[in-house]
Write a protein that holds these residues in place. Structure first.
Motif, PDB file in Angstrom:
ATOM      1  N   ARG A 190       0.815  -1.212  -0.134  1.00  0.00           N
ATOM      2  CA  ARG A 190       0.029   0.099  -0.166  1.00  0.00           C
ATOM      3  C   ARG A 190       0.980   1.218   0.030  1.00  0.00           C
ATOM      4  O   ARG A 190       1.788   1.259   0.738  1.00  0.00           O
ATOM      5  N   GLU A 204      -3.095   2.879  -6.402  1.00  0.00           N
ATOM      6  CA  GLU A 204      -3.581   3.405  -5.240  1.00  0.00           C
ATOM      7  C   GLU A 204      -4.354   4.896  -5.846  1.00  0.00           C
ATOM      8  O   GLU A 204      -5.318   5.015  -5.036  1.00  0.00           O
ATOM      9  N   ILE A 212      -7.569   3.395  -6.829  1.00  0.00           N
ATOM     10  CA  ILE A 212      -8.563   3.229  -5.849  1.00  0.00           C
ATOM     11  C   ILE A 212      -9.189   4.496  -4.875  1.00  0.00           C
ATOM     12  O   ILE A 212     -10.203   4.455  -4.368  1.00  0.00           O
ATOM     13  N   ASN A 213      -8.164   5.509  -4.720  1.00  0.00           N
ATOM     14  CA  ASN A 213      -8.513   6.657  -3.899  1.00  0.00           C
ATOM     15  C   ASN A 213      -9.614   7.368  -4.475  1.00  0.00           C
ATOM     16  O   ASN A 213     -10.480   7.879  -3.878  1.00  0.00           O
ATOM     17  N   PHE A 234     -11.904   6.023  -6.881  1.00  0.00           N
ATOM     18  CA  PHE A 234     -12.771   5.156  -6.685  1.00  0.00           C
ATOM     19  C   PHE A 234     -13.639   5.320  -5.350  1.00  0.00           C
ATOM     20  O   PHE A 234     -14.867   5.282  -5.346  1.00  0.00           O
ATOM     21  N   ASN A 235     -12.944   5.270  -4.429  1.00  0.00           N
ATOM     22  CA  ASN A 235     -13.349   5.295  -3.035  1.00  0.00           C
ATOM     23  C   ASN A 235     -14.230   6.530  -2.756  1.00  0.00           C
ATOM     24  O   ASN A 235     -15.216   6.762  -1.859  1.00  0.00           O
ATOM     25  N   SER A 263     -20.906   4.721  -5.753  1.00  0.00           N
ATOM     26  CA  SER A 263     -19.677   3.392  -5.530  1.00  0.00           C
ATOM     27  C   SER A 263     -20.294   2.360  -6.555  1.00  0.00           C
ATOM     28  O   SER A 263     -21.491   2.035  -6.556  1.00  0.00           O
ATOM     29  N   ILE A 305     -17.598  -3.673  -6.871  1.00  0.00           N
ATOM     30  CA  ILE A 305     -16.338  -4.513  -7.446  1.00  0.00           C
ATOM     31  C   ILE A 305     -16.437  -5.389  -8.597  1.00  0.00           C
ATOM     32  O   ILE A 305     -15.723  -5.385  -9.339  1.00  0.00           O
TER      33      ILE A 305
END
Length: 138
Positions: free
Chosen positions: A3, A86, A89-90, A92-93, A98, A101
């Motif tokens: 991470r 990352e 993902i950042n 996406f979150n 949302s 997945i």
């Protein structure tokens, strides 16, 4: 995948410097980085390097001579792939809508050139993840 700490979006200048470091086969000093991109001055590069060091995206590789002066050379600590994942993902979150997945993976698979091979790799990853989760439960 390790991470990335502080998985924040990089500024355009920070990304410019990271790309130069990723594309280099050896650690670079600030003046070498500035020479590889005409839009970067030495002062800008020095400032960006300090910020990237604080975020732990790069590290000092060595102290070397640049002409007659000792200076630091830098290398990336984070791979381009890990950082981009990352950042994805950042983003996406942060999305208010949302996407589940499985839906996301299914859509990405449709755009994959070798879908069958990718599915086989995903199956292995999922099996490994299941084993890890089972170990954590014990």
């Amino acid at each position: 995948m390790p991470r990335v700490k502080n998985a924040l979006l990089l500024t355009e200048r920070e990304m410019d410097v990271m790309k130069i470091l990723w594309n280099s086969k050896k650690p670079l000093v600030a003046s070498e980085i500035a020479k590889k991109d005409e839009s970067l001055s030495n002062n800008t590069v020095q400032s960006v390097l300090r910020k990237l060091m604080a975020k732990k995206y790069i590290e000092v590789a060595d102290i070397v001579y640049s002409g007659t002066v000792l200076t630091r050379s830098y290398k990336p600590v984070v791979s381009k792939k890990d950082l981009l994942i990352e950042q994805f993902i950042n983003q996406f979150n942060k999305s208010e809508d949302s996407i589940p997945i499985p839906s996301l993976v299914g859509t990405l698979l449709k755009h994959e050139k070798n879908e069958k091979e990718t599915i086989e790799k995903l199956e292995k990853i999922l099996e490994e993840r299941k084993k890890a989760l089972n170990q954590e439960e014990k």
